[in-house]
Design an enzyme around this catalytic site. Structure first.
Site, PDB file in Angstrom:
ATOM      1  CD  GLU A  17      -2.471   1.256   2.762  1.00 36.82           C
ATOM      2  OE1 GLU A  17      -3.553   1.859   2.855  1.00 36.82           O
ATOM      3  OE2 GLU A  17      -1.909   0.694   3.733  1.00 36.82           O
ATOM      4  CE  LYS A  21      -8.364   0.492   3.605  1.00 34.22           C
ATOM      5  NZ  LYS A  21      -7.407   1.306   4.395  1.00 34.22           N
ATOM      6  CB  CYS A  36      -4.222  -1.007   5.314  1.00 34.42           C
ATOM      7  SG  CYS A  36      -3.408  -0.370   6.817  1.00 34.42           S
TER       8      CYS A  36
END
Length: 534
Positions: A273, A333, A389
Site C-alpha cells: 500500500e 479499497k 491494510c
C-alpha cells in the site's frame, strides 16, 4: 472494589495474548477472571466492571494509534472499544445475577459483543478480536471451522468453565470450613463438580489440534517488495517520489539475483500500500517508472497507489500492471478508515475538533471484491484476492475475496504511520489467522515491515524487520478447496445472537436468568456491596 480490581487485572492479562508478547494462554486465563468478576453483579456493576477491564486491555494494546497523532484519538478509540466490553459485562451481569458462573451465557455474550464492535459505528473496528491473538495456539486452528467468532466462542467458553470450576472449589472450601450454608456431609461439593468444568476447558483447549490445516497444492513463485520510506510518521510520504524510487530500486535489485540464477523468477510481484502515492495513471514519470520495472521483470506487478479520482475524492487502490499491456485491472479499497481516510458526518464532528479538516479529501469505498488473475510461465493460474491494510481484520472482506475465486491472498499495507510499535506484528498475526481460516497462502507486504510469506497453516516465513528495505520471495501453494469457515460465513455469529436473545427472553419471562452454568452454588467471592445486584 474487588470485582473491579479483578476485571482490571484480567484486562491487563489479556494484553499478553497479543503481539508482541504472544503469550496465547493468557487469553483463557483472562477470560476466566472476567467470568468470575462479572458473575452475579447485575447489569449496572457489570457494565462498570466490563468498561474498566476493557480500558485496561485496549488502552495499552492500541497505544500505537496515538504514536504520532497524540493521546486524544488513541484514548477515544480505546474508550469506544471498551464500551463494548462494558455492554458485555452488563448483559452477562444480568444473566448471571443469581450468582453462579454460566459458561454458555458468557460465551454467547462475548461473541455478540465482539461482532457488534466489528460492525459499529461506521463499519466497526474488529482489531484485537480474541482470535487474532491465537495464531500459535490450538484454539487458533479452530478458525478453519467457524472463523474468528467460533474461536472467540470456544475461548470464552473455556475461560468460563475454568471460572465455574474455581467457583465450585471456593464454595466447597467454604462449606467445609463452615463459612457457608449447608455444611453437612451430604451437602458438600463433590470433587467432580470442580474437576468436570476444568476438564471441559482443557478438552476445548486441545480440540484444535485435531483440525487439519493442509498446505498441499500446485505452487507459484511470489516476490514481495518492502521498499521502506525516508522516515516514519504521518508525513512519511512527504517525499512520495523517494518512496516510489525505493520500491523500484529494491525490485530491480531482486531481479539481478534472478538474472544471475541465484533466485527463481517470480510469477507475481507485489508492492505494498502507498508504494506510489503519485497517481501512476495520471503522472507520466511515475507511470514510466512502473512500466520500466514491469518490462525488466517480464512478470505482472501489483502496485499499491492512490488515484486522484473521482473528482474531489481520492481512491486507495491496488493496480495490476502486466508486461506489454500496462495497467490491466484495479481494486479500490472497500473499507476506508473513518477519521483517517475519510471523515464521517464531518459537520457534526467539526463541532468537537477542527482537526477533522486535516483530511481535506475523503477516500471513496470500492464497489466490489478484488481478485487479480495472472498466468504463470508454466500455465498455472494465480487468482490473487486483495485486501488493503486494515481490511485484513474484516471477516466479510477477506471471505468475499475467497468466495470470488481467490486461490491466494495478498495483503498490502503501510505501517509507516505507526512507527516501531506493536501495530505491524498485530496485523501480521491477523494475516496468519486468515491463512488458516480460508486455507490460503498469504503474501503480506508492508512498506516498512513486517512483511512475510504465509503458508495455509498460518506459518509466517521470512518475516522482515521494521523500517528496513527487504524482499520476501519463494514458492507458495495455490489452493481452491474451501474450508468449513468459508462455507458457513457469518452463520456462527447469527446463531450466537439468536441463542443470546432466546436466553434473555427466557430470563425476562421467568424473572431470572435461564440456567446454563450448572447447579447454583454460593458465590463466596462476592463483595458485600454486590449483594443487592445478585
Amino acid at each position: 472494589m474487588r470485582r473491579l480490581l479483578l476485571s482490571l487485572i484480567a484486562g491487563g492479562l489479556l494484553c499478553l495474548a497479543f503481539p508482541t508478547f504472544d503469550v496465547w494462554v493468557a487469553a483463557p486465563l483472562a477470560l476466566a477472571l472476567w467470568a468470575w468478576a462479572w458473575t452475579g453483579v447485575g447489569p449496572r456493576r457489570g457494565f462498570l466492571s466490563g468498561l474498566v477491564g476493557g480500558l485496561a486491555f485496549f488502552v495499552p494494546s492500541l497505544s500505537w494509534s496515538g504514536i504520532y497523532v497524540g493521546s486524544l484519538p488513541w484514548l477515544a478509540l480505546a474508550t469506544l472499544e471498551a464500551l463494548f466490553l462494558g455492554l458485555a459485562g452488563a448483559l452477562y451481569g444480568w444473566l448471571s445475577r443469581r450468582g453462579s458462573v454460566r459458561p454458555l451465557a458468557f460465551a454467547l455474550v462475548w461473541v455478540v459483543a465482539e461482532g457488534f464492535r466489528a460492525r459499529a459505528p461506521y463499519g466497526g473496528f474488529p482489531w484485537l478480536k480474541l482470535a487474532f491473538g491465537q495464531a500459535d495456539s490450538p484454539f487458533g486452528r479452530l478458525v478453519a471451522l467457524g472463523g474468528a467468532p467460533f474461536v472467540g466462542f470456544v475461548l470464552t467458553l473455556s475461560g468460563a468453565l475454568l471460572a465455574l470450576g474455581a467457583q465450585h472449589a471456593v464454595a466447597a472450601v467454604a462449606v467445609r470450613r463452615g463459612t457457608a450454608p449447608g455444611g453437612s456431609p451430604a451437602s458438600r461439593m463433590p470433587s467432580r463438580r470442580v474437576a468436570l468444568p476444568v476438564a471441559g476447558a482443557l478438552v476445548l483447549g486441545l480440540a484444535g489440534l485435531a483440525v487439519p490445516l493442509p498446505t498441499d497444492g500446485p505452487t507459484a513463485q511470489f516476490l514481495g517488495v518492502q521498499g521502506n520510506v525516508p522516515h516514519p510518521g504521518l508525513d512519511f510520504n512527504s517525499e512520495r517520489r523517494a518512496v516510489l524510487d525505493n520500491h523500484v530500486a529494491a525490485t530491480l535489485k531482486a531481479q539481478t539475483d534472478v538474472d544471475a540464477g541465484r533466485a527463481p523468477a517470480p510469477d507475481l510481484v507485489v508492492w505494498p500500500e502507498n508504494a506510489s502515492d503519485i497517481d501512476p495513471l495520471r503522472n507520466a514519470d511515475a507511470k514510466a517508472e512502473i512500466l520500466a520495472t514491469v518490462q525488466a521483470l517480464q512478470r505482472p506487478l501489483i502496485v499499491g497507489g492512490l488515484l486522484e479520482e473521482p473528482v474531489g475524492f481520492v481512491s486507495n487502490v491496488s493496480l495490476l500492471f502486466e508486461p506489454g499491456k500496462g495497467n490491466t485491472d484495479r481494486y479500490v479499497k472497500r473499507h476506508p478508515v473513518p477519521f483517517a481516510e475519510y471523515i464521517p458526518d464531518r459537520a457534526f464532528w467539526r463541532n468537537f475538533s477542527a482537526e477533522v479538516d486535516l483530511v481535506r479529501r475523503d477516500f471513496v469505498p470500492g464497489p466490489r471484491p478484488g481478485v487479480f488473475t495472472v498466468t504463470t510461465a508454466s500455465g498455472q493460474q494465480v487468482r490473487a484476492g486483495l485486501a488493503i491494510c486494515f481490511e485484513v481484520a474484516y471477516d466479510d472482506i477477506m471471505r468475499d475475496a475467497v468466495q470470488t475465486g481467490a486461490n491466494v491472498l495478498v495483503v498490502q499495507t503501510n505501517n509507516a504511520t505507526f512507527g516501531y510499535t506493536a501495530e505491524s506484528p498485530q496485523q501480521l498475526a491477523i494475516s496468519r489467522l486468515r491463512a488458516m481460516e480460508f486455507g490460503r497462502s498469504v503474501v503480506h507486504v508492508s512498506t516498512v515491515g513486517q512483511s512475510a510469506l504465509i503458508t495455509p497453516d498460518g506459518t509466517a516465513h521470512q518475516v522482515t524487520s521494521l523500517f528496513t528495505q527487504a524482499v520476501v520471495r519463494g514458492a507458495l501453494p495455490l489452493r481452491d478447496a474451501t474450508t468449513l469457515a468459508t462455507r458457513v460465513g457469518e452463520a456462527p455469529e447469527w446463531v450466537a445472537a439468536a441463542a443470546l436473545l432466546t436466553m434473555l427472553a427466557l430470563g425476562l419471562r421467568g424473572g431470572r436468568g435461564a440456567r446454563g452454568g450448572g447447579p447454583e452454588v454460593p458465590d463466596t467471592t462476592k463483595d458485600e456491596d454486590d449483594d443487592d445486584a445478585a
